[in-house]
Design a protein around this motif. Structure first.
Motif, PDB file in Angstrom:
ATOM      1  N   GLY A 107      -3.185 -23.063 -16.844  1.00  0.00           N
ATOM      2  CA  GLY A 107      -3.653 -22.536 -18.118  1.00  0.00           C
ATOM      3  C   GLY A 107      -5.116 -22.862 -18.320  1.00  0.00           C
ATOM      4  O   GLY A 107      -5.859 -23.132 -17.362  1.00  0.00           O
ATOM      5  N   LEU A 108      -5.520 -22.880 -19.574  1.00  0.00           N
ATOM      6  CA  LEU A 108      -6.920 -23.105 -19.907  1.00  0.00           C
ATOM      7  C   LEU A 108      -7.421 -24.446 -19.387  1.00  0.00           C
ATOM      8  O   LEU A 108      -8.583 -24.596 -19.051  1.00  0.00           O
ATOM      9  CB  LEU A 108      -7.086 -23.023 -21.429  1.00  0.00           C
ATOM     10  CG  LEU A 108      -8.494 -23.113 -21.986  1.00  0.00           C
ATOM     11  CD1 LEU A 108      -9.375 -22.007 -21.426  1.00  0.00           C
ATOM     12  CD2 LEU A 108      -8.454 -23.040 -23.509  1.00  0.00           C
ATOM     13  N   GLY A 109      -6.520 -25.448 -19.296  1.00  0.00           N
ATOM     14  CA  GLY A 109      -6.926 -26.760 -18.807  1.00  0.00           C
ATOM     15  C   GLY A 109      -7.455 -26.721 -17.392  1.00  0.00           C
ATOM     16  O   GLY A 109      -8.420 -27.424 -17.056  1.00  0.00           O
ATOM     17  N   ALA A 130       0.792 -13.885 -13.602  1.00  0.00           N
ATOM     18  CA  ALA A 130       1.061 -13.498 -14.983  1.00  0.00           C
ATOM     19  C   ALA A 130       0.590 -14.556 -15.968  1.00  0.00           C
ATOM     20  O   ALA A 130       0.669 -15.757 -15.701  1.00  0.00           O
ATOM     21  CB  ALA A 130       2.546 -13.251 -15.195  1.00  0.00           C
ATOM     22  N   ARG A 131       0.099 -14.113 -17.100  1.00  0.00           N
ATOM     23  CA  ARG A 131      -0.044 -14.978 -18.267  1.00  0.00           C
ATOM     24  C   ARG A 131       1.260 -14.867 -19.039  1.00  0.00           C
ATOM     25  O   ARG A 131       1.759 -13.758 -19.268  1.00  0.00           O
ATOM     26  CB  ARG A 131      -1.209 -14.514 -19.137  1.00  0.00           C
ATOM     27  CG  ARG A 131      -1.524 -15.436 -20.306  1.00  0.00           C
ATOM     28  CD  ARG A 131      -2.641 -14.851 -21.167  1.00  0.00           C
ATOM     29  NE  ARG A 131      -2.225 -13.614 -21.799  1.00  0.00           N
ATOM     30  CZ  ARG A 131      -3.032 -12.782 -22.454  1.00  0.00           C
ATOM     31  NH1 ARG A 131      -4.320 -13.051 -22.528  1.00  0.00           N
ATOM     32  NH2 ARG A 131      -2.574 -11.674 -23.003  1.00  0.00           N
ATOM     33  N   LEU A 132       1.814 -16.005 -19.441  1.00  0.00           N
ATOM     34  CA  LEU A 132       3.132 -16.015 -20.071  1.00  0.00           C
ATOM     35  C   LEU A 132       3.095 -16.220 -21.570  1.00  0.00           C
ATOM     36  O   LEU A 132       3.674 -15.435 -22.331  1.00  0.00           O
ATOM     37  CB  LEU A 132       3.996 -17.124 -19.447  1.00  0.00           C
ATOM     38  CG  LEU A 132       4.406 -16.964 -17.987  1.00  0.00           C
ATOM     39  CD1 LEU A 132       5.126 -18.223 -17.517  1.00  0.00           C
ATOM     40  CD2 LEU A 132       5.291 -15.742 -17.820  1.00  0.00           C
ATOM     41  N   THR A 133       2.461 -17.304 -21.988  1.00  0.00           N
ATOM     42  CA  THR A 133       2.584 -17.723 -23.373  1.00  0.00           C
ATOM     43  C   THR A 133       1.242 -18.108 -23.976  1.00  0.00           C
ATOM     44  O   THR A 133       0.270 -18.371 -23.281  1.00  0.00           O
ATOM     45  CB  THR A 133       3.519 -18.943 -23.506  1.00  0.00           C
ATOM     46  OG1 THR A 133       2.962 -20.039 -22.747  1.00  0.00           O
ATOM     47  CG2 THR A 133       4.912 -18.628 -22.996  1.00  0.00           C
ATOM     48  N   ALA A 312      -4.869  -7.293 -14.387  1.00  0.00           N
ATOM     49  CA  ALA A 312      -5.291  -7.499 -15.771  1.00  0.00           C
ATOM     50  C   ALA A 312      -5.375  -8.992 -16.087  1.00  0.00           C
ATOM     51  O   ALA A 312      -6.287  -9.448 -16.782  1.00  0.00           O
ATOM     52  CB  ALA A 312      -4.330  -6.802 -16.731  1.00  0.00           C
ATOM     53  N   PHE A 313      -4.423  -9.764 -15.567  1.00  0.00           N
ATOM     54  CA  PHE A 313      -4.473 -11.211 -15.736  1.00  0.00           C
ATOM     55  C   PHE A 313      -5.663 -11.789 -14.971  1.00  0.00           C
ATOM     56  O   PHE A 313      -6.332 -12.713 -15.446  1.00  0.00           O
ATOM     57  CB  PHE A 313      -3.162 -11.839 -15.265  1.00  0.00           C
ATOM     58  CG  PHE A 313      -3.097 -13.333 -15.369  1.00  0.00           C
ATOM     59  CD1 PHE A 313      -3.561 -13.998 -16.499  1.00  0.00           C
ATOM     60  CD2 PHE A 313      -2.573 -14.094 -14.332  1.00  0.00           C
ATOM     61  CE1 PHE A 313      -3.501 -15.389 -16.596  1.00  0.00           C
ATOM     62  CE2 PHE A 313      -2.499 -15.481 -14.423  1.00  0.00           C
ATOM     63  CZ  PHE A 313      -2.977 -16.129 -15.550  1.00  0.00           C
ATOM     64  N   GLY A 314      -5.954 -11.249 -13.793  1.00  0.00           N
ATOM     65  CA  GLY A 314      -7.115 -11.694 -13.037  1.00  0.00           C
ATOM     66  C   GLY A 314      -8.410 -11.471 -13.800  1.00  0.00           C
ATOM     67  O   GLY A 314      -9.296 -12.338 -13.816  1.00  0.00           O
ATOM     68  N   ASP A 315      -8.542 -10.319 -14.471  1.00  0.00           N
ATOM     69  CA  ASP A 315      -9.724 -10.052 -15.295  1.00  0.00           C
ATOM     70  C   ASP A 315      -9.813 -11.043 -16.449  1.00  0.00           C
ATOM     71  O   ASP A 315     -10.904 -11.518 -16.800  1.00  0.00           O
ATOM     72  CB  ASP A 315      -9.676  -8.626 -15.843  1.00  0.00           C
ATOM     73  CG  ASP A 315      -9.825  -7.568 -14.762  1.00  0.00           C
ATOM     74  OD1 ASP A 315     -10.319  -7.909 -13.657  1.00  0.00           O
ATOM     75  OD2 ASP A 315      -9.449  -6.405 -15.006  1.00  0.00           O
ATOM     76  N   PHE A 316      -8.666 -11.354 -17.029  1.00  0.00           N
ATOM     77  CA  PHE A 316      -8.617 -12.322 -18.121  1.00  0.00           C
ATOM     78  C   PHE A 316      -9.082 -13.705 -17.640  1.00  0.00           C
ATOM     79  O   PHE A 316      -9.840 -14.390 -18.324  1.00  0.00           O
ATOM     80  CB  PHE A 316      -7.200 -12.393 -18.679  1.00  0.00           C
ATOM     81  CG  PHE A 316      -6.981 -13.488 -19.692  1.00  0.00           C
ATOM     82  CD1 PHE A 316      -7.368 -13.317 -21.019  1.00  0.00           C
ATOM     83  CD2 PHE A 316      -6.369 -14.674 -19.330  1.00  0.00           C
ATOM     84  CE1 PHE A 316      -7.171 -14.327 -21.957  1.00  0.00           C
ATOM     85  CE2 PHE A 316      -6.158 -15.683 -20.263  1.00  0.00           C
ATOM     86  CZ  PHE A 316      -6.562 -15.505 -21.578  1.00  0.00           C
ATOM     87  N   LEU A 317      -8.643 -14.119 -16.448  1.00  0.00           N
ATOM     88  CA  LEU A 317      -9.050 -15.415 -15.910  1.00  0.00           C
ATOM     89  C   LEU A 317     -10.563 -15.471 -15.693  1.00  0.00           C
ATOM     90  O   LEU A 317     -11.201 -16.493 -15.988  1.00  0.00           O
ATOM     91  CB  LEU A 317      -8.333 -15.679 -14.581  1.00  0.00           C
ATOM     92  CG  LEU A 317      -6.842 -15.975 -14.650  1.00  0.00           C
ATOM     93  CD1 LEU A 317      -6.271 -16.133 -13.240  1.00  0.00           C
ATOM     94  CD2 LEU A 317      -6.566 -17.223 -15.470  1.00  0.00           C
ATOM     95  N   GLU A 322     -15.857 -17.700 -17.679  1.00  0.00           N
ATOM     96  CA  GLU A 322     -17.195 -17.523 -18.259  1.00  0.00           C
ATOM     97  C   GLU A 322     -17.240 -18.085 -19.673  1.00  0.00           C
ATOM     98  O   GLU A 322     -18.221 -18.722 -20.068  1.00  0.00           O
ATOM     99  CB  GLU A 322     -17.561 -16.040 -18.254  1.00  0.00           C
ATOM    100  CG  GLU A 322     -18.941 -15.747 -18.809  1.00  0.00           C
ATOM    101  CD  GLU A 322     -19.295 -14.280 -18.757  1.00  0.00           C
ATOM    102  OE1 GLU A 322     -20.334 -13.903 -19.337  1.00  0.00           O
ATOM    103  OE2 GLU A 322     -18.532 -13.507 -18.150  1.00  0.00           O
ATOM    104  N   ARG A 323     -16.174 -17.879 -20.442  1.00  0.00           N
ATOM    105  CA  ARG A 323     -16.125 -18.340 -21.822  1.00  0.00           C
ATOM    106  C   ARG A 323     -16.178 -19.871 -21.901  1.00  0.00           C
ATOM    107  O   ARG A 323     -16.925 -20.433 -22.695  1.00  0.00           O
ATOM    108  CB  ARG A 323     -14.847 -17.824 -22.488  1.00  0.00           C
ATOM    109  CG  ARG A 323     -14.635 -18.272 -23.912  1.00  0.00           C
ATOM    110  CD  ARG A 323     -15.549 -17.588 -24.880  1.00  0.00           C
ATOM    111  NE  ARG A 323     -15.405 -16.148 -24.846  1.00  0.00           N
ATOM    112  CZ  ARG A 323     -15.971 -15.326 -25.729  1.00  0.00           C
ATOM    113  NH1 ARG A 323     -16.684 -15.824 -26.707  1.00  0.00           N
ATOM    114  NH2 ARG A 323     -15.824 -14.026 -25.631  1.00  0.00           N
ATOM    115  N   VAL A 324     -15.405 -20.539 -21.061  1.00  0.00           N
ATOM    116  CA  VAL A 324     -15.391 -22.010 -21.077  1.00  0.00           C
ATOM    117  C   VAL A 324     -16.767 -22.550 -20.710  1.00  0.00           C
ATOM    118  O   VAL A 324     -17.276 -23.484 -21.346  1.00  0.00           O
ATOM    119  CB  VAL A 324     -14.312 -22.562 -20.119  1.00  0.00           C
ATOM    120  CG1 VAL A 324     -14.498 -24.048 -19.885  1.00  0.00           C
ATOM    121  CG2 VAL A 324     -12.921 -22.302 -20.689  1.00  0.00           C
ATOM    122  N   ASP A 325     -17.388 -21.988 -19.695  1.00  0.00           N
ATOM    123  CA  ASP A 325     -18.714 -22.431 -19.276  1.00  0.00           C
ATOM    124  C   ASP A 325     -19.708 -22.284 -20.429  1.00  0.00           C
ATOM    125  O   ASP A 325     -20.499 -23.198 -20.709  1.00  0.00           O
ATOM    126  CB  ASP A 325     -19.162 -21.613 -18.070  1.00  0.00           C
ATOM    127  CG  ASP A 325     -20.527 -22.052 -17.546  1.00  0.00           C
ATOM    128  OD1 ASP A 325     -20.684 -23.241 -17.222  1.00  0.00           O
ATOM    129  OD2 ASP A 325     -21.450 -21.207 -17.485  1.00  0.00           O
TER     130      ASP A 325
END
Length: 333
Positions: A107-109, A130-133, A312-317, A322-325
């Protein structure tokens, strides 16, 4: 607002919601053994990149049990490989090139840990499944803590943030780190002044909260429901945009902090899979997502549906990386 990861502050950068389009309607799982033949993966193993008791661990063990109970695939093994905020597990996953019977909860961690640990292996090296939750973080203290409300805690935190250690179940850059940093900024506290103590997962963090080794802890809502219900932990606030049903705690906005934060979790696999292996894993997770067992588990754990698969999940990752950085730089961290 399932399907989005949100952290908002008065800053323009942090004020934008992360809008993710969830693609076409979900396929409905078929019934009977024949319908599941194409997605059964005998010998499937789930790696958890942190210690038992944390969010990734709960997600993996819940998914494995639900998949077995729904008759989707037999005997799913779950094992833990903790270290460096999840990047030890990520390196192992990437090293299992072409292994279509291995997957890792994350996840985000892990996104944040790649940055703060300067990991040579990144999520771009893995196969997105997949992103799940999505779930809110919570602010908790031990039952013996002097703080009975979030307002009381914030008043003391503003006076001397360095003397109030904050515990989180993720390394810097992860959700349990970003949430209190955004809380601090909204409370008028310089993020660099926050005394953040990272633990390798919610299990390790729990012992420190109960032992009053930290002034308060930040973790996922699904990780400590039992301890909240038993009275071992006192819940002071939730970090998302709305209250969590069944929990008596205000949002950060209700407490006067102009910010909110929501975490997410998903599954990745090793690189080098064939299209058939990748599609089989995605198909299995899709049927898991559609199962009544998984729906019941999401409700029990306070998880929101955030289903997104494949490219689509790959694009999200990539967007999250980039967002975290950007956020870490904006916060001076």
């Amino acid at each position: 607002m399932a399907g989005h990861v949100r952290w908002r502050t008065p800053l323009a950068l942090l004020g934008a919601a992360l809008l993710v389009l969830v693609g076409p309607p979900l396929l409905t799982a078929g019934s009977g053994a024949d319908a599941d033949t194409g997605t059964r993966i005998p010998g499937l193993r789930f790696m958890v990149p942190n210690t038992p008791g944390g969010g990734y661990d709960i997600t993996a063990r819940t998914a494995a049990r639900n998949a077995e109970d729904a008759g989707l695939t037999p005997n799913v093994e779950v094992f833990n490989l903790p270290g460096a905020g999840g990047t030890v597990g990520l390196a192992r996953l990437v090293g299992e090139h072409g292994n279509g019977k291995l997957a890792m909860t994350m996840g985000l961690g892990v996104v944040g840990a790649v940055h703060t640990n300067k990991s040579p292996k990144t999520l771009a090296d893995a196969t997105p499944i997949a992103r799940l939750t999505e779930e809110q973080d919570i602010v908790v203290v031990s039952k013996d803590s002097p703080y009975r409300t979030i307002g009381q805690l914030l008043a003391d935190w503003r006076k001397n943030p360095g003397k109030m250690p904050v515990g989180g179940g993720s390394s810097p850059g992860g959700p349990d780190h970003l949430a209190p940093m955004l809380m601090a900024r909204a409370a008028g506290i310089a993020p660099k002044a926050v005394n953040y103590i990272p633990y390798d997962g919610g299990g390790e963090l729990l012992a420190s909260i109960l032992g009053d080794k930290v002034s308060f802890g930040v973790s996922g809502v699904g990780e400590y429901l039992d301890q909240i219900e038993s009275g071992e932990l006192r819940l002071l606030a939730v970090t998302g945009p709305k209250r969590v049903p069944g929990l008596d705690a205000p949002t950060l906005r209700e407490a006067g902090l102009d910010t909110e934060f929501t975490n997410w979790r998903g599954i990745v696999a090793p690189p080098g899979l064939t299209d058939a292996e990748r599609d089989r894993l995605i198909g299995l997770v899709r049927k898991l997502h559609d199962s009544p067992q998984w729906r019941d588990s999401m409700k029990k754990n306070g998880w929101d549906d955030a289903f997104l698969t494949g490219d689509a999940f790959g694009d999200f990752l990539a967007e999250q990386d980039e967002r975290v950085d950007t956020v870490l730089k904006e916060l001076g961290l």
